[in-house]
Design an enzyme around this catalytic site. Structure first.
Site, short mmCIF file in Angstrom:
data_model
loop_
_atom_site.label_atom_id
_atom_site.label_comp_id
_atom_site.label_asym_id
_atom_site.label_seq_id
_atom_site.Cartn_x
_atom_site.Cartn_y
_atom_site.Cartn_z
N TYR A 198 0.85 -1.19 0.00
CA TYR A 198 0.00 0.00 0.00
C TYR A 198 0.89 1.24 0.00
O TYR A 198 1.85 1.31 0.77
CB TYR A 198 -0.89 0.03 1.25
N GLU B 16 -20.71 1.68 20.51
CA GLU B 16 -21.42 1.82 19.23
C GLU B 16 -21.96 3.23 18.99
O GLU B 16 -22.22 3.61 17.85
CB GLU B 16 -22.55 0.78 19.16
#
Ligand code: NI
Length: 395
Positions: free
Chosen positions: A299, A371
């Site tokens: 990458y 969350e």
């Protein structure tokens, strides 16, 4: 703005349920079959053009706004890791040895949430939005972004900008982190083979000891960062394995070294690669051995576009206040294949803070996140898209 908050509020319990579904059903890089089916299923309920099998298990949803305009893409990675989860919450992984330990379950749920919210605003949108669900982010050096780009994910319509995020447990919850220029490093694997000549351990003069050569190579490689790289530039060179020899009294005729190079600038990357080859050739020739270097470009460094960074910053300041938009000073030396997209189109990647009093880093068997942060992720995605497309209603 209230309308957007309302839409997020409406969808939030589903976003949590999706995240938990993905968390319970993790799939490794290149195996994201049911994950992509689930994404397709959820996208197909929306007014989107959905494509599957894009560069593997990639899924793309295209939202065409009411009027013609620019195109912006949002991207989430969807793969899990070969880690045995050590959490025992109700939504822990159902598959031993597979786990969403890098937050990609959250990234996927956030992007689905953003798709649902933006579809609810479809009539006000000028331009197009692409929702890119990308497999194999953890499968360096090939990754999943490259194959999706080759399959044309940035074309038809041509993408003008791209935005991505990563849940980041090193940054406090409630904040986002952003940075112009390099935010993550390039990550290149390499391996080196050294060929010597075998012989009896008691007669080293009659052989060429590949293991001894390998030790010299490892030492000399340390000089590349300390002596051949500017002290003002960043580079990491790590040799992770050295394999050589078959028995204590036999001189080894072969050694295999494997390692990785991380840099933030292409010039540094090029120089390190060149120096590795020179060092191996020089040391081997001095010791009568032969060396081969296999250096792979993984990458690239993830270089954030200035204007898109500014856009995200402004959106962040507006939504979560200036003190919660953190200017990252030091990039992470980890790799991220979102870098492949921003080599093609302007884009930016930001970190979504997840740090709490006690926390585990990404790739840890106890990694988890609150969350609630997914709401921030969705909100920033949605506003960034709308601001970019220039059709956001005045609040
Ligand atoms: Ni990740």
């Amino acid at each position: 703005m209230n309308k957007i908050k309302e839409e997020i509020h409406k969808i939030y319990s589903e976003v949590v349920a999706w995240r938990r579904y993905f968390h319970m059903n993790p799939e490794l890089s290149g195996e994201e079959k049911t994950t992509s089916q689930k994404i397709e299923e959820l996208l197909s309920l929306l007014p989107l053009e959905v494509k599957t099998g894009v560069g593997g298990y990639g899924v793309v949803g295209l939202l065409r706004g009411k009027k013609e305009g620019k195109t912006i893409a949002l991207r989430a990675d969807i793969d899990a890791l070969p880690i045995k989860e050590q959490n025992d919450h109700s939504y822990a992984s159902k598959y031993s040895g597979k786990m969403h330990a890098c937050g990609h379950d959250g990234h996927t749920a956030i992007l689905l949430g953003a798709a649902y919210v933006l579809c609810a605003l479809k009539d006000k949108i000028q331009g197009n939005i692409k929702f890119i669900f990308q497999p194999s982010e953890e499968k360096a050096p090939i990754g999943g972004a490259g194959p999706m780009i080759e399959a044309g994910v940035l074309d038809h319509p041509k993408v003008d900008a791209i935005v991505g995020l990563h849940i980041w447990p090193n940054l406090p919850k409630g904040k986002i982190g952003i940075k112009e220029n390099a935010i993550m490093a390039s990550s290149d694997p390499f391996c080196i083979e050294i060929f010597g000549q075998s012989g009896h351990a008691s007669a080293p003069d009659e052989s060429i000891d590949a293991l001894a050569v390998a030790c010299q190579v490892v030492n000399m490689l340390q000089n590349i960062v300390s002596r051949n790289t500017s002290p003002l530039e960043s580079a990491v060179l790590t040799v992770g394995t050295l394999k050589s020899g078959t028995k204590y009294n036999v001189i080894s005729d072969y050694a295999l070294l494997e390692g990785t190079v991380r840099t933030l600038h292409p010039n540094v990357q090029m120089n390190v690669e060149k120096r590795i080859k020179e060092v191996v050739e020089g040391v081997c020739s001095a010791m009568g051995a032969r060396g081969e270097v296999y250096y792979e470009r993984g990458y690239p460094a993830l270089i954030n576009d200035k204007d898109i960074v500014k856009l995200i910053e402004e959106v962040g300041i507006k939504l979560i206040s200036k003190e919660n938009v953190v200017q990252i000073e030091k990039p992470a030396m980890g790799g991220e294949d979102f870098a492949n997209y921003v080599q093609k189109v302007p884009g930016a990647f930001f970190w979504l803070g997840a740090k709490e009093e006690s926390f585990y880093p990404i790739h840890h068997p106890k990694f988890d996140f609150d969350e609630e942060i997914m709401k921030i992720g969705i909100e920033i995605f949605v506003h960034t898209v709308l601001d970019f497309l220039g059709k956001e209603k005045k609040k």
